[in-house]
Design a protein around this motif. Structure first.
Motif, PDB file in Angstrom:
ATOM      1  N   ASN A 144     -35.249 -34.308 -68.108  1.00 13.92           N
ATOM      2  CA  ASN A 144     -36.362 -34.431 -67.523  1.00 13.92           C
ATOM      3  C   ASN A 144     -35.840 -35.031 -65.947  1.00 13.92           C
ATOM      4  OD1 ASN A 144     -38.965 -33.698 -66.438  1.00 13.92           O
ATOM      5  ND2 ASN A 144     -39.794 -35.344 -66.961  1.00 13.92           N
ATOM      6  N   ALA A 145     -34.942 -36.102 -65.900  1.00 11.58           N
ATOM      7  CA  ALA A 145     -34.711 -36.509 -64.532  1.00 11.58           C
ATOM      8  C   ALA A 145     -33.958 -35.748 -63.847  1.00 11.58           C
ATOM      9  CB  ALA A 145     -33.816 -38.036 -65.037  1.00 11.58           C
ATOM     10  N   GLN A 146     -33.153 -34.730 -64.390  1.00 15.80           N
ATOM     11  CA  GLN A 146     -32.397 -34.029 -63.681  1.00 15.80           C
ATOM     12  C   GLN A 146     -33.320 -32.897 -62.934  1.00 15.80           C
ATOM     13  OE1 GLN A 146     -29.475 -32.403 -65.989  1.00 15.80           O
ATOM     14  NE2 GLN A 146     -28.147 -34.124 -65.807  1.00 15.80           N
ATOM     15  N   VAL A 147     -34.476 -32.475 -63.759  1.00 15.37           N
ATOM     16  CA  VAL A 147     -35.175 -31.428 -63.201  1.00 15.37           C
ATOM     17  C   VAL A 147     -36.221 -31.794 -62.244  1.00 15.37           C
ATOM     18  CG1 VAL A 147     -36.822 -29.304 -63.946  1.00 15.37           C
ATOM     19  CG2 VAL A 147     -34.685 -30.167 -65.394  1.00 15.37           C
ATOM     20  N   SER A 148     -36.295 -31.165 -60.690  1.00 17.65           N
ATOM     21  CA  SER A 148     -37.300 -31.396 -60.020  1.00 17.65           C
ATOM     22  C   SER A 148     -37.097 -30.357 -58.906  1.00 17.65           C
ATOM     23  CB  SER A 148     -37.255 -33.039 -59.151  1.00 17.65           C
ATOM     24  OG  SER A 148     -35.899 -32.996 -58.282  1.00 17.65           O
ATOM     25  N   LEU A 149     -38.262 -30.272 -58.206  1.00 13.54           N
ATOM     26  CA  LEU A 149     -38.363 -29.234 -57.044  1.00 13.54           C
ATOM     27  C   LEU A 149     -37.351 -29.449 -55.927  1.00 13.54           C
ATOM     28  CD1 LEU A 149     -42.212 -28.428 -56.981  1.00 13.54           C
ATOM     29  CD2 LEU A 149     -40.298 -26.896 -57.638  1.00 13.54           C
ATOM     30  N   ASN A 150     -37.204 -30.878 -55.817  1.00 14.73           N
ATOM     31  CA  ASN A 150     -36.466 -31.293 -54.555  1.00 14.73           C
ATOM     32  C   ASN A 150     -34.696 -30.923 -55.112  1.00 14.73           C
ATOM     33  OD1 ASN A 150     -38.337 -32.421 -52.749  1.00 14.73           O
ATOM     34  ND2 ASN A 150     -38.202 -34.357 -53.827  1.00 14.73           N
ATOM     35  N   THR A 151     -34.516 -31.127 -56.187  1.00 18.66           N
ATOM     36  CA  THR A 151     -33.253 -30.945 -56.783  1.00 18.66           C
ATOM     37  C   THR A 151     -32.984 -29.385 -56.610  1.00 18.66           C
ATOM     38  OG1 THR A 151     -33.335 -32.903 -58.419  1.00 18.66           O
ATOM     39  CG2 THR A 151     -31.450 -31.243 -58.547  1.00 18.66           C
ATOM     40  N   LEU A 152     -34.088 -28.638 -57.071  1.00 18.43           N
ATOM     41  CA  LEU A 152     -33.941 -27.176 -57.252  1.00 18.43           C
ATOM     42  C   LEU A 152     -33.734 -26.789 -55.674  1.00 18.43           C
ATOM     43  CD1 LEU A 152     -34.379 -24.492 -58.599  1.00 18.43           C
ATOM     44  CD2 LEU A 152     -36.704 -24.446 -57.988  1.00 18.43           C
ATOM     45  N   PHE A 153     -34.439 -27.186 -54.910  1.00 13.59           N
ATOM     46  CA  PHE A 153     -34.592 -26.531 -53.268  1.00 13.59           C
ATOM     47  C   PHE A 153     -33.394 -26.939 -52.726  1.00 13.59           C
ATOM     48  CE2 PHE A 153     -39.214 -26.361 -53.626  1.00 13.59           C
ATOM     49  CZ  PHE A 153     -39.375 -25.016 -54.129  1.00 13.59           C
ATOM     50  N   GLY A 154     -32.910 -28.017 -52.799  1.00 16.24           N
ATOM     51  CA  GLY A 154     -31.659 -28.740 -52.236  1.00 16.24           C
ATOM     52  C   GLY A 154     -30.353 -27.878 -52.759  1.00 16.24           C
ATOM     53  N   GLY A 190     -41.738 -30.692 -62.322  1.00 15.19           N
ATOM     54  CA  GLY A 190     -40.564 -30.408 -63.118  1.00 15.19           C
ATOM     55  C   GLY A 190     -40.589 -29.221 -64.085  1.00 15.19           C
ATOM     56  N   SER A 191     -41.824 -28.891 -64.618  1.00 15.73           N
ATOM     57  CA  SER A 191     -42.297 -27.619 -65.305  1.00 15.73           C
ATOM     58  C   SER A 191     -41.907 -26.575 -64.318  1.00 15.73           C
ATOM     59  CB  SER A 191     -43.456 -27.603 -65.915  1.00 15.73           C
ATOM     60  OG  SER A 191     -43.497 -26.500 -66.406  1.00 15.73           O
ATOM     61  N   ILE A 192     -42.420 -26.462 -63.174  1.00 16.49           N
ATOM     62  CA  ILE A 192     -42.245 -25.428 -62.149  1.00 16.49           C
ATOM     63  C   ILE A 192     -41.090 -25.311 -61.858  1.00 16.49           C
ATOM     64  CG2 ILE A 192     -43.113 -24.704 -59.850  1.00 16.49           C
ATOM     65  CD1 ILE A 192     -45.915 -26.513 -60.266  1.00 16.49           C
ATOM     66  N   ALA A 193     -40.287 -26.492 -61.461  1.00 16.14           N
ATOM     67  CA  ALA A 193     -38.804 -26.244 -61.095  1.00 16.14           C
ATOM     68  C   ALA A 193     -38.130 -25.603 -62.053  1.00 16.14           C
ATOM     69  CB  ALA A 193     -38.381 -27.679 -60.848  1.00 16.14           C
ATOM     70  N   LEU A 194     -38.412 -25.712 -63.303  1.00 17.20           N
ATOM     71  CA  LEU A 194     -37.515 -25.137 -64.549  1.00 17.20           C
ATOM     72  C   LEU A 194     -37.948 -23.696 -64.348  1.00 17.20           C
ATOM     73  CD1 LEU A 194     -35.259 -25.892 -66.475  1.00 17.20           C
ATOM     74  CD2 LEU A 194     -37.027 -26.501 -68.119  1.00 17.20           C
ATOM     75  N   ARG A 195     -39.133 -23.367 -64.436  1.00 17.12           N
ATOM     76  CA  ARG A 195     -39.618 -21.936 -64.340  1.00 17.12           C
ATOM     77  C   ARG A 195     -38.998 -21.300 -63.573  1.00 17.12           C
ATOM     78  NH1 ARG A 195     -44.913 -21.616 -66.942  1.00 17.12           N
ATOM     79  NH2 ARG A 195     -44.847 -19.306 -66.430  1.00 17.12           N
ATOM     80  N   ALA A 196     -39.153 -21.758 -62.249  1.00 22.43           N
ATOM     81  CA  ALA A 196     -38.637 -21.060 -60.945  1.00 22.43           C
ATOM     82  C   ALA A 196     -36.996 -20.896 -61.056  1.00 22.43           C
ATOM     83  CB  ALA A 196     -38.663 -21.837 -59.530  1.00 22.43           C
ATOM     84  N   SER A 197     -36.313 -21.795 -61.664  1.00 19.28           N
ATOM     85  CA  SER A 197     -34.944 -21.704 -61.864  1.00 19.28           C
ATOM     86  C   SER A 197     -34.466 -20.429 -62.811  1.00 19.28           C
ATOM     87  CB  SER A 197     -34.307 -22.976 -62.490  1.00 19.28           C
ATOM     88  OG  SER A 197     -34.724 -23.397 -63.800  1.00 19.28           O
ATOM     89  N   ALA A 198     -35.379 -20.191 -63.722  1.00 16.50           N
ATOM     90  CA  ALA A 198     -35.341 -19.028 -64.809  1.00 16.50           C
ATOM     91  C   ALA A 198     -35.523 -17.889 -63.798  1.00 16.50           C
ATOM     92  CB  ALA A 198     -36.426 -19.074 -65.940  1.00 16.50           C
ATOM     93  N   ILE A 199     -36.263 -17.851 -63.003  1.00 24.16           N
ATOM     94  CA  ILE A 199     -36.435 -16.623 -62.177  1.00 24.16           C
ATOM     95  C   ILE A 199     -35.286 -16.504 -61.252  1.00 24.16           C
ATOM     96  CG2 ILE A 199     -37.883 -15.470 -60.552  1.00 24.16           C
ATOM     97  CD1 ILE A 199     -40.197 -16.850 -61.519  1.00 24.16           C
ATOM     98  N   VAL A 200     -34.774 -17.614 -60.762  1.00 24.60           N
ATOM     99  CA  VAL A 200     -33.513 -17.344 -59.625  1.00 24.60           C
ATOM    100  C   VAL A 200     -32.280 -16.914 -60.684  1.00 24.60           C
ATOM    101  CG1 VAL A 200     -31.878 -18.859 -58.471  1.00 24.60           C
ATOM    102  CG2 VAL A 200     -34.271 -19.220 -58.200  1.00 24.60           C
TER     103      VAL A 200
END
Length: 488
Positions: A144-154, A190-200
Motif C-alpha cells: 500500500n505504501a507504494q500505491v498513490s495517485l501522486n506516484t501514479l501521475f509522477g 490508493g484504490s483509485i490509483a491501482l484501478r487507474a493503473s490497470a486501465i493504463v
C-alpha cells in the motif's frame, strides 16, 4: 449485470415484456405496410437486441448460481469489481451473507456492488477478495505504501502521459466522483490509483507492478513501427506517441464494434466520389460524405482533444478506420480532412496494415510529402467540383498578388462562382502554405458562417454511436470509447 434475486426477477419481467412487444410488433401487418422497410427493420432489430441483452444477463446469473462459472484467479485488476460480484454469486452467497463475513451491514455491500466497488478502499478490495477466496497474483496488489495517485501521475509523466489526460479520458466517472470528494481517505486514493493503473496497462502496456516500482518506465511503441508520421521536427515525441497509442487503441475498438460493415474498394477518382455522393444523397455535405465513407466500410472516429496529432488513418487486417481530430467547428474543414484521409486509405490496397498520422495544417513539413499534396488536391477537387485550381487563380488574379486583399476577394469570388466561401478559403490556405504563407487564420475567420448549425464533431460522433455495436466490447473498453466520444 444482475447482482441479486430482486434484479433477477425484475430482469425476467422485462424480458417477458420485450418478448410480447416483439411478437406484437412483428404481427402488426397493417402497421408494417405504413412504415419504410428499412425503418421497420431497424425498429425490430432494436427490440430484438434489447431482448437478447436481457436474456444474456439472465443466463449469466443462472449459470453463476448453478456453479457452472467459477472465478479462480485474477491476472490483473481491471476486471476485479465485476469479478468480486460474480464470485459472490458463484459461491452461493447473498449480499447479506457476504456482509456477515465481513462484519458489515448488507446495505454497504449493496452500495459497493451498485457502483462496482468504485467507493471501496484499497484495503476493502483485498478484504472482499479474501472473504470470497479469490486468488490474486502477488504483483497485482502491491504494498500500500507504494500505491498513490501522486506516484501514479509522477511516474506516468515520465513517458508523456499527463495527469489531466488520465482524469479526463481514462478514469471512469464513478472513480472520478470519488476522487473529487472532500472526505476521501488516503486508502481510497490508493484504490483509485491501482484501478487507474490497470486501465493504463490495458492501453499502453505498462503493468501496475512496473508503474509503482523504481525501475525506468518505457512505452512499448512496437505497434507504431510502421507509422508514417507527417509532423514537424518540433513536435513533442513523447506526447505524440502517447496520444497515437491511445487513438490506435480506440481505432481497434471501433473496428471491433463495426465488424459487420461491408468492405468495398475505395475510389481514387475524385469525379467518381463526387458523383456518387451527389447521385445518392443529393448534396455534398459533411454528413453525406460520412454516409458515403461508412457505406464503403470505413468507420470514422472523431476526437476533440487538443494538439498531439491532427488526423490519422489505420488499416488493420485489411480494414480501414479514419480518425478526425479538429478543434474547429467548420464543416468545410472537417469535410476537407475527411476526403484527405480517404485518399490515404485508398493507397496501397494490397497491404493488410497501413498507418498515416498527421500534424496540423500550419506544419510546413507536412506539405513536402507528395502523398500529402495529392491527398489535398484530391479533396479540393471533390469539394470544389474540379475547379479548385481555377478558383485559386481567379482569387490571386483579382487580389493582384496581395495576400492581404485575399480576405475580401475570396468571398466575392465564391459568391460569383456559386461555391462555398468556407471551402474556397480552406483550399486557398492550403495553396498558400505551399509558398510558406500561413493564411489559416484568415481562412478560419471566413469559415465562421460555417459553424452556425451542427457541430461536425458531434455529427461524426452521433454517426458512430448509431452504427457501432457497443455490446461487442467488454465494459472497460466500452467505457473508454464512450469517454473518448464525450464532449467534456
Amino acid at each position: 449485470m444482475i447482482k441479486n434475486e430482486r434484479q433477477y426477477r425484475v430482469t425476467q419481467a422485462q424480458a417477458k415484456k420485450f418478448e410480447e412487444a416483439l411478437a406484437q410488433f412483428e404481427g402488426n401487418l397493417d402497421k408494417r405496410q405504413e412504415v419504410h422497410p428499412l425503418l421497420w427493420t431497424a425498429q425490430r432489430d432494436a427490440l430484438q437486441s434489447q431482448l437478447n441483452e436481457l436474456r444474456e444477463e439472465i443466463e449469466e446469473y443462472e449459470a453463476l448460481k448453478s456453479g457452472q462459472h467459477t472465478v479462480l484467479e485474477l491476472e490483473s485488476l481491471e476486471e476485479l469489481p465485476l469479478a468480486l460480484i460474480k464470485a459472490r454469486i458463484a459461491a452461493g452467497l447473498s449480499q447479506k451473507d457476504l456482509a456477515v463475513r465481513l462484519g458489515m451491514k448488507e446495505q454497504q455491500i449493496q452500495r459497493y456492488e451498485d457502483t462496482e466497488y468504485a467507493s471501496a478502499s484499497f484495503t476493502r478490495l483485498i478484504e472482499v477478495s479474501q472473504a470470497l477466496g479469490i486468488k490474486v497474483r502477488e504483483d497485482v496488489f502491491l504494498p500500500n505504501a507504494q500505491v498513490s495517485l501522486n506516484t501514479l501521475f509522477g511516474r506516468l509523466k515520465q513517458v508523456g502521459i499527463e495527469r489531466d489526460f488520465v482524469i479526463k479520458r481514462l478514469l471512469p466517472q464513478s472513480l472520478l466522483g470519488n476522487l473529487q470528494a472532500d472526505d476521501i481517505s488516503e486508502d481510497q486514493t490508493g484504490s483509485i490509483a491501482l484501478r487507474a493503473s490497470a486501465i493504463v496497462n490495458r492501453i499502453f502496456g505498462l503493468a501496475p507492478a512496473t508503474i509503482f516500482s523504481s525501475s525506468p518506465l518505457q512505452l512499448n511503441t512496437a505497434s507504431l513501427a510502421t507509422v508514417r508520421f507527417k509532423v514537424s521536427k518540433g513536435t513533442d515525441e513523447h506526447r505524440l506517441s502517447v496520444y497515437t497509442l491511445y487513438a490506435h487503441f480506440l481505432a481497434l475498438l471501433v473496428l471491433d464494434a463495426t465488424f459487420n460493415l461491408p468492405k468495398k474498394p475505395i475510389p481514387t477518382n475524385p469525379n467518381e466520389v463526387r458523383e456518387a455522393i451527389l447521385s445518392t444523397y443529393g448534396s455534398l455535405t459533411f454528413k453525406h460524405a460520412l454516409h458515403y465513407l461508412w457505406s464503403l466500410g470505413v468507420p470514422v472516429l472523431p476526437l476533440n482533444d487538443s494538439s498531439a496529432f491532427h488526423g490519422a488513418f489505420w488499416r488493420v487486417e485489411g480494414r480501414n478506420v479514419i480518425v478526425l481530430k479538429q478543434q474547429t467547428k467548420s464543416a468545410a474543414r472537417w469535410l476537407f480532412d475527411l476526403f484527405h484521409e480517404q485518399w490515404h486509405a485508398a493507397q496501397e490496397p494490397e497491404l493488410e496494415e497501413r498507418i498515416v498520422v498527421e500534424d496540423s495544417e500550419t506544419n510546413d513539413e507536412r506539405w513536402k510529402s507528395k502523398e500529402e499534396l495529392t491527398a489535398n488536391r484530391f479533396s479540393g477537387h471533390i469539394i470544389l467540383a474540379g475547379r479548385a485550381e481555377e478558383l485559386v487563380e481567379l482569387c490571386q488574379k483579382e487580389a493582384k498578388g496581395s495576400i492581404e486583399r485575399l480576405k475580401n476577394i475570396v468571398p466575392l469570388v465564391a459568391a460569383r462562382e456559386n461555391v462555398s466561401v468556407a471551402s474556397l478559403a480552406n483550399y486557398m490556405a492550403f495553396r498558400l502554405s505551399l509558398q510558406s504563407e500561413n493564411w489559416w487564420g484568415a481562412a478560419t475567420n471566413l469559415q465562421t458562417e460555417d459553424t452556425d448549425y451542427t457541430d461536425p464533431w458531434q455529427t461524426a460522433r452521433d454517426f458512430l454511436l448509431e452504427r457501432a455495436n457497443f455490446g461487442r466490447l467488454n465494459e472497460v473498453d466500452r467505457n473508454l470509447l464512450l469517454q473518448a466520444l464525450s464532449d467534456i
